[in-house]
Design a protein around this motif. Sequence first.
Motif, PDB file in Angstrom:
ATOM      1  N   ALA A 109      -0.642 -15.982   0.104  1.00 12.57           N
ATOM      2  CA  ALA A 109      -1.493 -17.002  -0.510  1.00 12.57           C
ATOM      3  C   ALA A 109      -1.974 -18.004   0.546  1.00 12.57           C
ATOM      4  CB  ALA A 109      -0.742 -17.719  -1.628  1.00 12.57           C
ATOM      5  N   TYR A 110      -1.073 -18.391   1.454  1.00 12.01           N
ATOM      6  CA  TYR A 110      -1.483 -19.283   2.551  1.00 12.01           C
ATOM      7  C   TYR A 110      -2.558 -18.609   3.406  1.00 12.01           C
ATOM      8  CZ  TYR A 110       2.155 -22.856   1.946  1.00 12.01           C
ATOM      9  OH  TYR A 110       2.926 -23.897   1.478  1.00 12.01           O
ATOM     10  N   TYR A 111      -2.340 -17.342   3.699  1.00  8.50           N
ATOM     11  CA  TYR A 111      -3.290 -16.609   4.538  1.00  8.50           C
ATOM     12  C   TYR A 111      -4.659 -16.496   3.862  1.00  8.50           C
ATOM     13  CZ  TYR A 111      -5.435 -12.609   6.908  1.00  8.50           C
ATOM     14  OH  TYR A 111      -6.302 -11.777   7.566  1.00  8.50           O
ATOM     15  N   MET A 112      -4.667 -16.148   2.578  1.00  5.83           N
ATOM     16  CA  MET A 112      -5.940 -15.995   1.882  1.00  5.83           C
ATOM     17  C   MET A 112      -6.635 -17.336   1.667  1.00  5.83           C
ATOM     18  SD  MET A 112      -6.600 -12.867   1.605  1.00  5.83           S
ATOM     19  CE  MET A 112      -8.029 -13.001   0.520  1.00  5.83           C
ATOM     20  N   ARG A 113      -5.866 -18.407   1.557  1.00  2.09           N
ATOM     21  CA  ARG A 113      -6.494 -19.722   1.481  1.00  2.09           C
ATOM     22  C   ARG A 113      -7.246 -20.018   2.783  1.00  2.09           C
ATOM     23  NH1 ARG A 113      -2.967 -25.127   0.503  1.00  2.09           N
ATOM     24  NH2 ARG A 113      -2.227 -24.540   2.587  1.00  2.09           N
ATOM     25  N   GLY A 114      -6.629 -19.684   3.905  1.00  2.15           N
ATOM     26  CA  GLY A 114      -7.315 -19.850   5.183  1.00  2.15           C
ATOM     27  C   GLY A 114      -8.531 -18.954   5.297  1.00  2.15           C
ATOM     28  N   MET A 115      -8.415 -17.720   4.793  1.00  2.00           N
ATOM     29  CA  MET A 115      -9.551 -16.804   4.842  1.00  2.00           C
ATOM     30  C   MET A 115     -10.705 -17.295   3.964  1.00  2.00           C
ATOM     31  SD  MET A 115      -9.144 -14.419   6.993  1.00  2.00           S
ATOM     32  CE  MET A 115     -10.661 -13.651   6.454  1.00  2.00           C
TER      33      MET A 115
ATOM     34  N   LEU B 251       2.759 -23.207  -7.785  1.00  2.00           N
ATOM     35  CA  LEU B 251       3.632 -22.670  -8.835  1.00  2.00           C
ATOM     36  C   LEU B 251       4.797 -21.853  -8.286  1.00  2.00           C
ATOM     37  CD1 LEU B 251       0.977 -21.511 -11.477  1.00  2.00           C
ATOM     38  CD2 LEU B 251       2.425 -23.548 -11.557  1.00  2.00           C
ATOM     39  N   HIS B 252       4.596 -21.199  -7.133  1.00  2.00           N
ATOM     40  CA  HIS B 252       5.621 -20.280  -6.622  1.00  2.00           C
ATOM     41  C   HIS B 252       5.888 -20.537  -5.132  1.00  2.00           C
ATOM     42  CE1 HIS B 252       4.756 -18.179 -10.365  1.00  2.00           C
ATOM     43  NE2 HIS B 252       3.487 -18.084 -10.005  1.00  2.00           N
ATOM     44  N   PRO B 253       6.340 -21.736  -4.787  1.00  3.83           N
ATOM     45  CA  PRO B 253       6.520 -22.051  -3.362  1.00  3.83           C
ATOM     46  C   PRO B 253       7.573 -21.200  -2.665  1.00  3.83           C
ATOM     47  CG  PRO B 253       7.520 -23.746  -4.746  1.00  3.83           C
ATOM     48  CD  PRO B 253       6.748 -22.850  -5.664  1.00  3.83           C
ATOM     49  N   GLN B 254       8.483 -20.589  -3.416  1.00  3.25           N
ATOM     50  CA  GLN B 254       9.543 -19.780  -2.824  1.00  3.25           C
ATOM     51  C   GLN B 254       9.313 -18.277  -3.010  1.00  3.25           C
ATOM     52  OE1 GLN B 254      11.772 -21.367  -0.998  1.00  3.25           O
ATOM     53  NE2 GLN B 254      10.838 -23.308  -1.625  1.00  3.25           N
ATOM     54  N   HIS B 255       8.149 -17.900  -3.493  1.00  3.00           N
ATOM     55  CA  HIS B 255       7.874 -16.481  -3.723  1.00  3.00           C
ATOM     56  C   HIS B 255       7.898 -15.715  -2.402  1.00  3.00           C
ATOM     57  CE1 HIS B 255       5.664 -12.855  -4.969  1.00  3.00           C
ATOM     58  NE2 HIS B 255       6.003 -13.189  -6.204  1.00  3.00           N
TER      59      HIS B 255
ATOM     60  N   PHE C  94       4.241 -14.896 -18.629  1.00  2.00           N
ATOM     61  CA  PHE C  94       5.614 -14.721 -18.133  1.00  2.00           C
ATOM     62  C   PHE C  94       5.985 -13.239 -18.036  1.00  2.00           C
ATOM     63  CE2 PHE C  94       5.452 -18.737 -20.549  1.00  2.00           C
ATOM     64  CZ  PHE C  94       5.664 -19.621 -19.495  1.00  2.00           C
ATOM     65  N   GLY C  95       4.978 -12.381 -18.034  1.00  3.20           N
ATOM     66  CA  GLY C  95       5.230 -10.946 -17.956  1.00  3.20           C
ATOM     67  C   GLY C  95       5.615 -10.509 -16.560  1.00  3.20           C
ATOM     68  N   ARG C  96       5.991  -9.251 -16.438  1.00  3.77           N
ATOM     69  CA  ARG C  96       6.468  -8.757 -15.146  1.00  3.77           C
ATOM     70  C   ARG C  96       5.354  -8.569 -14.130  1.00  3.77           C
ATOM     71  NH1 ARG C  96       6.870  -2.814 -14.891  1.00  3.77           N
ATOM     72  NH2 ARG C  96       5.788  -1.890 -16.683  1.00  3.77           N
ATOM     73  N   PHE C  97       4.085  -8.556 -14.590  1.00  6.41           N
ATOM     74  CA  PHE C  97       2.963  -8.406 -13.666  1.00  6.41           C
ATOM     75  C   PHE C  97       2.236  -9.731 -13.420  1.00  6.41           C
ATOM     76  CE2 PHE C  97       3.160  -4.108 -15.640  1.00  6.41           C
ATOM     77  CZ  PHE C  97       3.471  -3.392 -14.493  1.00  6.41           C
ATOM     78  N   ALA C  98       2.684 -10.818 -14.019  1.00  6.45           N
ATOM     79  CA  ALA C  98       1.936 -12.074 -13.982  1.00  6.45           C
ATOM     80  C   ALA C  98       1.774 -12.601 -12.555  1.00  6.45           C
ATOM     81  CB  ALA C  98       2.613 -13.119 -14.861  1.00  6.45           C
ATOM     82  N   GLU C  99       2.867 -12.662 -11.802  1.00 10.27           N
ATOM     83  CA  GLU C  99       2.788 -13.208 -10.455  1.00 10.27           C
ATOM     84  C   GLU C  99       1.949 -12.317  -9.540  1.00 10.27           C
ATOM     85  OE1 GLU C  99       6.741 -13.918  -9.095  1.00 10.27           O
ATOM     86  OE2 GLU C  99       7.138 -15.474 -10.589  1.00 10.27           O
ATOM     87  N   GLN C 100       2.132 -11.004  -9.659  1.00 10.17           N
ATOM     88  CA  GLN C 100       1.338 -10.090  -8.848  1.00 10.17           C
ATOM     89  C   GLN C 100      -0.140 -10.181  -9.214  1.00 10.17           C
ATOM     90  OE1 GLN C 100       2.357  -8.448  -6.273  1.00 10.17           O
ATOM     91  NE2 GLN C 100       0.379  -7.478  -5.869  1.00 10.17           N
TER      92      GLN C 100
END
Length: 331
Positions: A107-113, A97-101, A63-69
Motif C-alpha cells: 500500500a505504501y508502494y502503490m501510494r508512491g506510484m 485501517l491495517h497498519p500491521q498487515h 469482514f469476509g475472508r477476501f475483504a482485506e485482499q
Amino acid sequence: MSMKHLLLVGLFALLAACSSNTKTLDESLSESELYSMAQEDLDARNFGPAIEKLRALESRYPFGRFAEQAQLELIYAYYQNMEPEAARSSADRFIRLHPQHQNVDYAYYMRGMASFTRDRGIFERFLPLDMTRRDPGGARDSFNEFAQLVSRFPDSRYAADARLRMVYLRNLLAAYDVHVGHYYLKRGAFVAAANRGRYVVENFQQTPAVPDGLALMVEAYNRLALEELANDSLTVLRANYPEHPSLEDGEFLHHVEPAERDAGWVESMTVGALDKLLTPPREGGTTVAEREMERQYQDARAAIPSDIRTPVYEQQRGRSWLNRLTFGLFD
C-alpha cells in the motif's frame, strides 16, 4: 426544432441508452463469486468492471475472508485504470485501517506510484513530454512517500524499486529548479536566478543538475556585475565540470537554456503538449541534467527485478505512432 435542441435531445438519448445498458451486480452473489469475477476482470485488464466488483465485495462483506485482499487489489485496479487520486486515497485508507498487515508495504508502494504518475495527464501518458518542465508537486509527494516505504520497510521487496525511483525523482526536481532559474534569467530577475542556482548546488548534490546550477550562478552574477561571486562559481565549474556546454576552452560562454524559443500559438493552445512532435530534433537539445537523468533512470530500470516492474510503465514503452495518435483505442 433548432440544432441546439436536436443536440440536447441526442445527448439525453445517449445518456439514457448508456444508463439502460448498465448492469447491476446480483445481490445474491456470494463473497467467493464476487472475488472470482473481479479476478477474471483483472486478468483480462478490464479494470472498470473489476473496480465495481471489488467495491461491491468490500461493502457487502466488510469482514469476509477476501475483504482485506480486495482492498489491496482495489488500489491496483484504480492505478491501472488511470485514477491516481482514487488509488492514493485507497492506499491511505488501507494503511490507516491495517497498519500491521503483512502486505501494508504494498500500500505504501502503490501510494508512491499513484503520486509518481499523478502529474502525467492524458498528453503526458501518450506523448513524449519533458516532465522536468511540469509542476513537480506529484514528484515531491512521490519522493516523500517512497522515502516512508524505504524507512519503514527497508527489506520490502518493493524497496529496491522505490530507491531507484527516488534517485530519478530527485534528479527531476533538481532539473525543474534549473528550468525555473532560466525562466528568472529570461525575465531579468537575476537575483532570483542566482538564488535558484545556489539552491540546486546546495540541496541537490550528486545530481546531474549541479553543473547547470553553477552555470546559472555564473550567468546571473555576471548580469548583476558581481564579479567576485561570478568568478568563484566559474572556478568551481571549471574544476569539476570542464566539459560543461557553457565552457569553451575554459572560458564561460553566454549561457542560455538549450532549446529555448518563443512560445507560439500552438504551444499556448496545447500547453506545450506537442512540443516534441512539431519541433525538429536537435543534437544534444537538452540540458546536461536531463540527458544524465534519463540515462540514470534507464540504467536503474534495467536493474529492477522483472517480477516487480510496474505494468503500466512497461506498457507505455514501445508504443507505435498509431497507438499514440489514437490513445490506444484500437489496440
